[in-house]
Design an enzyme around this catalytic site. Structure first.
Site, PDB file in Angstrom:
ATOM      1  N   ASP A 191       1.299   0.048   1.262  1.00 51.53           N
ATOM      2  CA  ASP A 191       1.279  -1.293   1.133  1.00 51.53           C
ATOM      3  C   ASP A 191       1.605  -1.990  -0.428  1.00 51.53           C
ATOM      4  OD1 ASP A 191       0.205  -1.290   3.618  1.00 51.53           O
ATOM      5  OD2 ASP A 191      -1.945  -1.414   2.706  1.00 51.53           O
TER       6      ASP A 191
HETATM    7  N1  URA Z   1      -3.582   3.302   3.993  1.00 50.73           N
HETATM    8  C1  URA Z   1      -3.614   2.014   3.878  1.00 50.73           C
HETATM    9  O1  URA Z   1      -4.393   1.147   4.260  1.00 50.73           O
HETATM   10  N2  URA Z   1      -2.710   1.333   2.866  1.00 50.73           N
HETATM   11  C2  URA Z   1      -1.615   2.120   2.351  1.00 50.73           C
HETATM   12  O2  URA Z   1      -0.893   1.661   1.522  1.00 50.73           O
HETATM   13  C3  URA Z   1      -1.530   3.545   2.537  1.00 50.73           C
HETATM   14  C4  URA Z   1      -2.406   4.239   3.373  1.00 50.73           C
END
Ligand code: URA
Length: 238
Positions: free
Chosen positions: A108
């Site tokens: 993310d």
């Molecule tokens: N899980 C999440 O919620 N976000 C990420 O970036 C990676 C794994």
């Protein structure tokens, strides 16, 4: 490989078309073995090196796949291009032909930590395909205390209303009141955040620290990267 035409090599290294690579060479922008070469048809051998923009590349290395470990900072996006945000591959400015490099999987925008960037599509697929079940480990800081009961709930496999399928079992270790180490095997969209959300907690900081048995090199500051060693590649699937 033996010998290869210079315009072909330059095109492969830079991502330029053969025509533009020829033009580039004729402009005197390419050196072979310390000498500027103006002839696009010049034959280069394996034992020589090519210099473009002060970057020297051994010809025998040119067709090798490239693998980098990146410590992703917050605020840059795992995409090839974005209109508004910096993309992760922009961090690898010292490399040639950035267009052929891609993130193996997505973190993310606000997640930091270990990311593999490569031009090897097969490896990319192996890391990201949920079927391959390559484990990914995260440190998650939460807004509330992580109760012991979450360990079992994560292990049982939770179901998020926005997902059709339950999550596979995840491993949770509580390191501090508000800090958990979570290992998942699927790597689905927002998986770690959603696991906590389902238990009434919010993840306020998330960092990936390992893929398989490959740990993030903590000497890399956020935004820094380095090439992966051959032995480290094996650790991804160990
Ligand atoms: N899980 C999440 O919620 N976000 C990420 O970036 C990676 C794994």
């Amino acid at each position: 490989m033996g010998q290869v035409r210079l315009d072909r090599l330059v095109s492969h290294l830079t991502g330029l078309s053969r025509k533009d690579a020829s033009k580039f060479i004729k402009e005197g922008q390419v050196k072979v073995a310390d000498e500027t070469i103006f002839d696009p048809a010049f034959k280069v051998s394996d034992s020589q090196s090519v210099v473009i923009d002060d970057l020297e590349t051994q010809v025998s290395d040119i067709y090798k796949k490239r693998y980098f470990m990146v410590n992703k900072p917050q605020g840059c996006i795992c995409a090839d291009k974005d209109r508004n945000l910096p993309v992760v591959v922009d961090l690898l400015q010292d490399e040639l032909n950035l267009e052929s490099l891609h993130c193996a999987g997505r973190l993310d925008l606000d997640t930091t930590g270990l990311l593999i960037v490569t031009d090897d599509g097969d490896l990319n697929h192996k890391i990201t395909s949920p079927k391959k079940e390559i484990s990914k480990t995260y440190l998650a800081r939460t807004n509330l205390k992580i109760e012991e009961s979450l360990i079992d709930r994560f292990a049982q496999g939770l179901k998020h209303p926005k997902e059709v399928k339950r999550y596979k079992s995840a491993h949770l270790e509580i390191l501090e009141e508000n800090l958990g180490k979570v290992t998942v095997s699927e790597g689905r969209y927002h998986e770690v955040k959603r696991l906590f959300e389902l238990c009434g907690l919010e993840v306020i900081e998330l960092k990936r620290i390992a893929i398989g048995k490959l740990n993030l090199d903590e000497t890399l500051d956020e935004g820094e990267y380095r090439p992966l060693e051959e032995s480290e590649l094996q650790l991804l699937f160990a």
